[in-house]
Each structure stands twice: as C-alpha cells, then as structure tokens.
Design an enzyme around this catalytic site. Structure first.
Site, short mmCIF file in Angstrom:
data_model
loop_
_atom_site.label_atom_id
_atom_site.label_comp_id
_atom_site.label_asym_id
_atom_site.label_seq_id
_atom_site.Cartn_x
_atom_site.Cartn_y
_atom_site.Cartn_z
N GLU A 116 -11.06 22.33 -23.31
CA GLU A 116 -10.06 21.30 -23.01
C GLU A 116 -10.63 20.36 -21.96
O GLU A 116 -11.68 20.63 -21.36
CB GLU A 116 -8.74 21.95 -22.55
CG GLU A 116 -7.97 22.57 -23.71
CD GLU A 116 -6.65 23.20 -23.31
OE1 GLU A 116 -6.31 23.21 -22.10
OE2 GLU A 116 -5.95 23.69 -24.21
N HIS A 232 1.13 14.30 -19.07
CA HIS A 232 0.25 14.71 -20.17
C HIS A 232 0.04 13.48 -21.06
O HIS A 232 0.99 12.79 -21.40
CB HIS A 232 0.91 15.84 -20.98
CG HIS A 232 -0.05 16.54 -21.88
ND1 HIS A 232 -0.59 15.94 -23.00
CD2 HIS A 232 -0.58 17.78 -21.84
CE1 HIS A 232 -1.41 16.80 -23.60
NE2 HIS A 232 -1.42 17.93 -22.91
N ARG A 285 -6.81 14.57 -17.20
CA ARG A 285 -5.53 14.04 -17.72
C ARG A 285 -5.06 12.76 -17.07
O ARG A 285 -4.49 11.90 -17.71
CB ARG A 285 -4.45 15.08 -17.49
CG ARG A 285 -4.44 16.06 -18.56
CD ARG A 285 -3.33 17.03 -18.41
NE ARG A 285 -3.64 18.07 -19.35
CZ ARG A 285 -3.06 19.23 -19.42
NH1 ARG A 285 -2.09 19.51 -18.58
NH2 ARG A 285 -3.40 20.10 -20.32
N HIS A 346 4.74 16.17 -17.31
CA HIS A 346 4.36 17.46 -17.91
C HIS A 346 4.33 18.61 -16.92
O HIS A 346 4.77 19.71 -17.21
CB HIS A 346 2.98 17.29 -18.55
CG HIS A 346 2.47 18.52 -19.23
ND1 HIS A 346 3.09 19.07 -20.31
CD2 HIS A 346 1.38 19.30 -18.98
CE1 HIS A 346 2.41 20.14 -20.73
NE2 HIS A 346 1.37 20.31 -19.91
N ARG A 381 -3.86 19.11 -11.87
CA ARG A 381 -4.17 20.44 -12.41
C ARG A 381 -5.12 20.36 -13.61
O ARG A 381 -4.99 19.51 -14.48
CB ARG A 381 -2.89 21.13 -12.86
CG ARG A 381 -3.13 22.42 -13.60
CD ARG A 381 -1.84 23.10 -13.95
NE ARG A 381 -1.05 22.39 -14.93
CZ ARG A 381 -1.16 22.56 -16.24
NH1 ARG A 381 -2.06 23.39 -16.75
NH2 ARG A 381 -0.37 21.90 -17.06
P1 FAD Z 1 8.92 28.77 -16.67
O1 FAD Z 1 8.15 29.44 -17.73
O2 FAD Z 1 9.39 27.38 -16.93
O3 FAD Z 1 10.18 29.67 -16.38
C1 FAD Z 1 11.21 29.22 -15.53
C2 FAD Z 1 12.32 30.24 -15.53
O4 FAD Z 1 13.24 29.93 -14.50
C3 FAD Z 1 13.15 30.28 -16.81
O5 FAD Z 1 13.44 31.63 -17.09
C4 FAD Z 1 14.45 29.56 -16.43
O6 FAD Z 1 15.58 30.00 -17.14
C5 FAD Z 1 14.57 29.98 -14.99
N1 FAD Z 1 15.39 29.10 -14.15
C6 FAD Z 1 15.24 27.79 -13.86
N2 FAD Z 1 16.20 27.39 -13.02
C7 FAD Z 1 16.97 28.47 -12.76
C8 FAD Z 1 18.13 28.69 -11.97
N3 FAD Z 1 18.70 27.72 -11.25
N4 FAD Z 1 18.66 29.93 -11.96
C9 FAD Z 1 18.13 30.94 -12.69
N5 FAD Z 1 17.03 30.79 -13.45
C10 FAD Z 1 16.47 29.56 -13.47
N6 FAD Z 1 0.08 25.55 -19.12
C11 FAD Z 1 -1.06 26.18 -19.44
O7 FAD Z 1 -1.71 26.79 -18.59
N7 FAD Z 1 -1.50 26.16 -20.73
C12 FAD Z 1 -0.84 25.53 -21.74
O8 FAD Z 1 -1.25 25.56 -22.89
C13 FAD Z 1 0.36 24.84 -21.40
N8 FAD Z 1 1.05 24.16 -22.35
C14 FAD Z 1 2.25 23.62 -22.02
C15 FAD Z 1 3.02 23.01 -23.01
C16 FAD Z 1 4.27 22.50 -22.71
C17 FAD Z 1 5.09 21.85 -23.79
C18 FAD Z 1 4.77 22.59 -21.38
C19 FAD Z 1 6.12 22.04 -21.04
C20 FAD Z 1 3.99 23.16 -20.39
C21 FAD Z 1 2.75 23.68 -20.69
N9 FAD Z 1 1.97 24.28 -19.71
C22 FAD Z 1 0.80 24.89 -20.06
C23 FAD Z 1 2.49 24.48 -18.36
C24 FAD Z 1 3.02 25.91 -18.25
O9 FAD Z 1 3.63 26.27 -19.46
C25 FAD Z 1 4.03 26.06 -17.13
O10 FAD Z 1 3.56 25.48 -15.95
C26 FAD Z 1 4.30 27.55 -16.86
O11 FAD Z 1 4.68 28.18 -18.05
C27 FAD Z 1 5.40 27.70 -15.82
O12 FAD Z 1 5.73 29.05 -15.74
P2 FAD Z 1 6.86 29.50 -14.73
O13 FAD Z 1 7.01 30.97 -14.89
O14 FAD Z 1 6.58 28.96 -13.39
O15 FAD Z 1 8.18 28.74 -15.26
C1 SIN Z 2 -1.90 21.42 -23.80
O1 SIN Z 2 -1.94 22.27 -24.68
O2 SIN Z 2 -2.40 20.30 -23.89
C2 SIN Z 2 -1.22 21.77 -22.52
C3 SIN Z 2 -2.13 22.54 -21.70
C4 SIN Z 2 -1.73 22.54 -20.27
O3 SIN Z 2 -0.73 21.95 -19.87
O4 SIN Z 2 -2.46 23.16 -19.50
#
Ligand code: FAD
Ligand code: SIN
Length: 524
Positions: A116, A232, A285, A346, A381
């Site tokens: 990537e 993104h 990015r 993103h 990032r």
């Molecule tokens: P999340 O997985 O977003 O979880 C948040 C949690 O908090 C959820 O359970 C939600 O219900 C809960 N929550 C929120 N507010 C409250 C509240 N007030 N009370 C109770 N619960 C709450 N990163 C990569 O490294 N590789 C990738 O390929 C990649 N692809 C991506 C594709 C997309 C479409 C997106 C949007 C992001 C992508 N990212 C990727 C970024 C990555 O997915 C996220 O940064 C990461 O998953 C965040 O994880 P997290 O556990 O911090 O939050």
């Molecule tokens: C993507 O698949 O392009 C998202 C990857 C990332 O947010 O790290």
C-alpha cells in the site's frame, strides 16, 4: 448501577484486544453503542501491516516507513512498540483463527502480503478486501465463546464520572429502554473509535461520532493533534440524496487496489499522479488526496476516476470481491468501468492524549485505538497501521490498568431515569448539516485562516443553540460533533504551517523551527 473491574467503552479492535487481556485479571464489561461488532474495524478493507516477512522485510523498515509518513511528529518509542509488539499480536490473531490470504510460496511466512501507499515492502496481511470483518469475527468469537466479558449492546456512554481526580466509570443510555444507567469500574478504558462523522463526506460508519474523545475532554482529559484528520483519496462518488449524505458513509475503494496497479485519471482521461509525486498513485495519502482535490477544482468536477484495467478481471474478482460486488450492485462493472472517486474524511490521528500504556492525565482512565493519540501516527498515518495500533495499544492499556484492580468507593448515587429529547428531528438534522457541511467546505483537505474563521462562526452559532443537557442519542452525538468540530477548527487555526494531513493554503510549507511539536488542549 453495575460494577466491574474493567469498563471498556467500545467493542472494535482496540476494545476487544483490551477485553481479552483484561479478562485475565478481573471482571470485564464492554459497552457498544450499536450492535456488537458495528464500527470501523468491521469495515476495514486493505489489511493490517506487520513485518512478518523477516527475509525481505524487517521491523526496522516498518519503523522507518511509519516515521516518514508521520511528517516529523511521530513518537519513536510508540512506533518501535507498534512495529515490534505488532508482529507478536498479529501472530496471536492468526493462532486464534484469523484467516488471512495465503500465498502459494513460503515467502512472507506463507501469507500473500500486499503493498500500500508509502510502504517500501509488501507487508499487509489481508482477508480479500474484508480484513476488518475477519478480525472483528475472530476477536468477537473469542470474547463471546470464552465468556471473557459481558457485552452491553446499544448502550451509549454519555459522560465519565470523575471524583477527586479519579475516573469511576460512566453514565450511559440504554438505547432500547431510553433509560440512563451507571457503570462503575476500577479502570475505564475508552476505545470508541474515530470521528469521521464530523464531516459531510466520510468513509466512517454512523457510530464514529467521536463520543469518547468528547466525553474525555469534558471530564478534564487532555486531547492532542486535533488538527490532523486523514482524508482517504478514493471513496466512491455516486448520485447521493442529501438525506443519505448526512447519515451514510461513502463506500471506500481500498488503497490496496492502487497497490495492485490501479491508476488515477482526471475527468479528461489523463493520468496525473506523476505530476505530484515520484511515487505516483502510491504516494502518501495526504499527497494523493490534495492532488485529487486540485484536479477536481481545475476540471470543475466532484470526482476523478480510478481505472482497474491494469489489475485484470480475474484478480479483481478474487482479491477485491467486496469492492467488485458492491460496485456492481451500484451499477458499475469495475473490470471494465472506471470508478468515480473523491477523497473523504477517513481517520483521526488526534484524540485523547495518552502515553504508550494508554494512560491519560486522569487517574484510572485509559484510552486506546482511534480515539487515542500517543504520536504513533504523527501528522499522517501510514496505511494499514491503524488496526495494528488498536491491537497493540488496546492490549497494553489493559495490562497497565491491572495494577488498579482494587475496589474504590464511589460517592455517586445514580438514579435510572427515562430521557426525553429536546430538539425536533428537523431542527436536529439542520444543525447536523451545518456542522458537517462547514467542516467539509472549510476545514478539510485545504484550509486557510479565512476558511477556518468562517467555520468557527457557523459552529459557534449551532453551539449556542445547544445550551441544554442532551438526552436523546442524536442530541448527545450532535453535542459531541459540535465540540469536536470546535476543537479541530481551533487546532487548525493554531497551527500556521502545513504538515502531513494538515494543509494551510496561507502557510503551504512546514515550519520545523516553530511547529515540530504537538498542540494539546484541556478544558479550562
Ligand atoms: P472501532 O472499530 O470504530 O470501534 C468503536 C467502538 O466504539 C464500536 O463498538 C462503537 O459501538 C463503540 N462506541 C462509539 N461510541 C460509543 C459510545 N458513546 N458508547 C458506547 N460505545 C461507543 N485501518 C487499517 O489499519 N487497515 C484498513 O484496511 C482499514 N480500512 C478501513 C476502511 C474503512 C471503511 C474505515 C472507516 C477505516 C479503515 N481503517 C483501516 C481504519 C480502522 O478500521 C480504524 O481506525 C480502527 O478499526 C478503529 O478501531 P477502534 O477499535 O479504535 O474503533
Ligand atoms: C484502505 O484499504 O485503503 C484503507 C486502509 C487504511 O485505512 O489503512
């Protein structure tokens, strides 16, 4: 009132990684705002970066790439932990049953490693283009099948309970009964994910309203790097209804597609990335997003195109089945048709300020994952480092908090109350649109003092109308979005230079002498 040793607010990769470790030391409760599993983690496409190929890759190379992408603001200690402990955590994930795509050769530990943007080696483990779903499934089934935590779904954390400088838990809203409920814990770990919903166009799911960051700030926690929002480059642009734009994310077209040879074309059909960076489509990015922004402006268009002809039909269907089928459902056969794409909000590099153990400045309060900011991503990032961040630092936060497993007394005497909304739906949607569209127009890929002041004016106008204790879910979220919009805009104004994802047209250069540092904000 419900009591536990560890209260984890959020059930994505960071929350579940914390829960697995915390369960070794005490009783764990996980709150999730929506259905368990709903969040950014399950949407992740490209993959998770880790230097598991010890022949062609190394943790040192991964470290160097992460530091280079971070534009001078990475914390080296945090990055070193990310890339080294990341390999261990990913191996555990595989042992737990995560099925990443395999290669026919033994190189790369037998895994099909993807490339990537801004990575100098192939190091992205992936499960087709549904990597996040596979990781969420693996962690979720481990936590549920081994009864590692009690999961309270549809339970929205509203505000932290802090007494005498110590965090005691959270007041929450049960979204099914509309009743408030109090959770008391020895340690509280916020893992609520990002805040993409502050912007009109975002890849982030509906739950990503930055609640954890807002509640931590209100409780007196320091927040940092608020100006650094990653856009993104490639999300799908289609005819969208305003109602849908306000509520729904834009579908992401993974960067991994460009890693396999996809090309960006402007609306005149010209390939343009080489004009902006020698790495072309695989430049960092922020560079790709700004280049697309410029091409769209020059050609008076709301999109550019992504062409996958060089990837080939067979590979597209095998490697990117989710993208292929989603586009097909929306009328695009990406083995032949160009995809109209544009940048969207993103990822948030900023958030609750923590150390490498997830500790905040409030005793017994921790944060990890996208809501936390410890300098691991600096000002920008590196692709696929975010899942790794949640996995590594969620685990570390739970480990650090184990010393706090002791009962402390709370003076709170909460009542469970039924809440009632103040705002009519139409009014609420109007305020939300003002915040989201101003953030998009004035505080996104390119900012200036003038645009930021304009946004500030509009945000403050909405803020003045929200002078009440929010009660219903959407009101709580709107209040949080408004607070975060204020903080992002203020930080963007306070940094008169360009660095990583923060670009000021009135200060287009980086100013290392004065600004190679983090901005920190705390409620006065
Ligand atoms: P999340 O997985 O977003 O979880 C948040 C949690 O908090 C959820 O359970 C939600 O219900 C809960 N929550 C929120 N507010 C409250 C509240 N007030 N009370 C109770 N619960 C709450 N990163 C990569 O490294 N590789 C990738 O390929 C990649 N692809 C991506 C594709 C997309 C479409 C997106 C949007 C992001 C992508 N990212 C990727 C970024 C990555 O997915 C996220 O940064 C990461 O998953 C965040 O994880 P997290 O556990 O911090 O939050
Ligand atoms: C993507 O698949 O392009 C998202 C990857 C990332 O947010 O790290």
């Amino acid at each position: 009132m419900t009591k536990c040793d560890y209260l984890i607010i959020g059930g994505g990769i960071a929350g579940l990684s914390a829960a697995m470790e915390a369960a070794k030391y005490g009783k764990v409760i996980v709150l999730t705002k929506g259905k368990a599993g709903e969040g950014a983690t399950e949407k992740a496409q490209g993959g998770i970066a880790a230097a598991i190929d010890q022949i062609r890759d190394s943790t040192q190379f991964h470290f160097e790439d992460t530091i280079a992408a971070g534009a001078g603001l990475c914390d080296e200690k945090a990055v070193r932990i990310l890339v080294t402990e990341g390999v261990e955590r990913v191996k555990e994930l595989i042992e737990m049953g995560a099925r990443f795509d395999r290669a026919e050769t033994e190189a790369g530990g037998g895994f099909a490693l993807a490339l990537e943007g801004a990575h100098k080696r192939r190091r992205i483990l992936h499960a087709g283009d549904a990597t996040g779903e596979e990781i969420q499934r693996t962690l979720g089934s481990k936590v549920v099948s081994e009864k590692l935590a009690d999961i309270y779904q549809y339970t929205l954390g509203i505000d932290l309970i802090v007494e005498n400088g110590k965090c005691l838990g959270v007041n929450a809203l049960d979204l099914k009964s509309n009743k408030t409920e109090t959770f008391i814990a020895n340690s509280t770990i916020i893992t609520t994910g990002g805040l993409g919903q502050v912007y009109l166009y975002t890849t982030n799911p509906e739950v990503a309203t930055g609640d954890g960051i807002a509640m931590a700030y209100r409780a007196g926690a320091a927040v940092t790097d608020m100006e650094f929002v990653q856009f993104h480059p490639t999300s799908l642009v289609q005819f969208e209804d305003l109602k849908d734009i306000i509520a729904l994310p834009r579908f992401l077209i993974s960067e991994a597609v460009r890693g396999e040879g996809a090309m960006l074309l402007n609306t005149k059909g010209e390939r343009f990335m080489q004009k902006y960076d020698v790495k072309g489509e695989l430049a960092p990015r922020d560079i790709v997003s700004r280049a697309i922004y410029k091409e769209m402006k020059e050609n008076n268009s709301d999109h550019v195109f992504l062409s996958l002809v060089k990837v080939g039909a067979e590979k597209i269907k095998k490697r990117f089945p989710v993208i292929y089928h989603t586009c097909l459902e929306r009328g695009l056969d990406i083995t032949k048709d160009n995809i109209p794409v544009a940048p969207s909000a993103h990822y948030f590099m900023g958030g609750i300020k923590t150390d490498v153990d997830g500790k905040t400045n409030i005793a017994n309060l921790y944060a990890a994952g996208e809501c936390a900011s410890l300098g691991v991503h600096g000002a920008n990032r590196l692709a696929s480092n975010s899942l790794l961040d949640g996995l590594v630092f969620g685990h570390r936060a739970a480990l650090a908090a184990r010393s706090e497993i002791r009962n402390h007394k709370s003076e709170t005497n909460p009542k469970s109350e039924i809440t009632k909304a103040h705002l009519k739906d139409k009014e609420l949607q109007r305020f939300k649109l003002i915040i989201k569209s101003n953030m998009w127009k004035e505080v996104s890929i390119v900012r200036s003092k003038e645009s930021l002041l304009q946004a500030q004016k509009m945000i403050n106008e909405v803020d003045r109308k929200l002078d009440f204790e929010p009660a219903a879910k959407e009101e709580i979220e709107l209040k949080n979005l408004t607070l975060l919009a204020k903080l992002i805009t203020q930080a963007a104004l306070d940094r008169p230079e360009s660095r990583g994802a923060h670009y000021r047209s009135d200060f287009p250069k980086s100013d290392d002498k004065n600004w190679k540092k983090h901005l920190v904000y705390k409620k006065s």
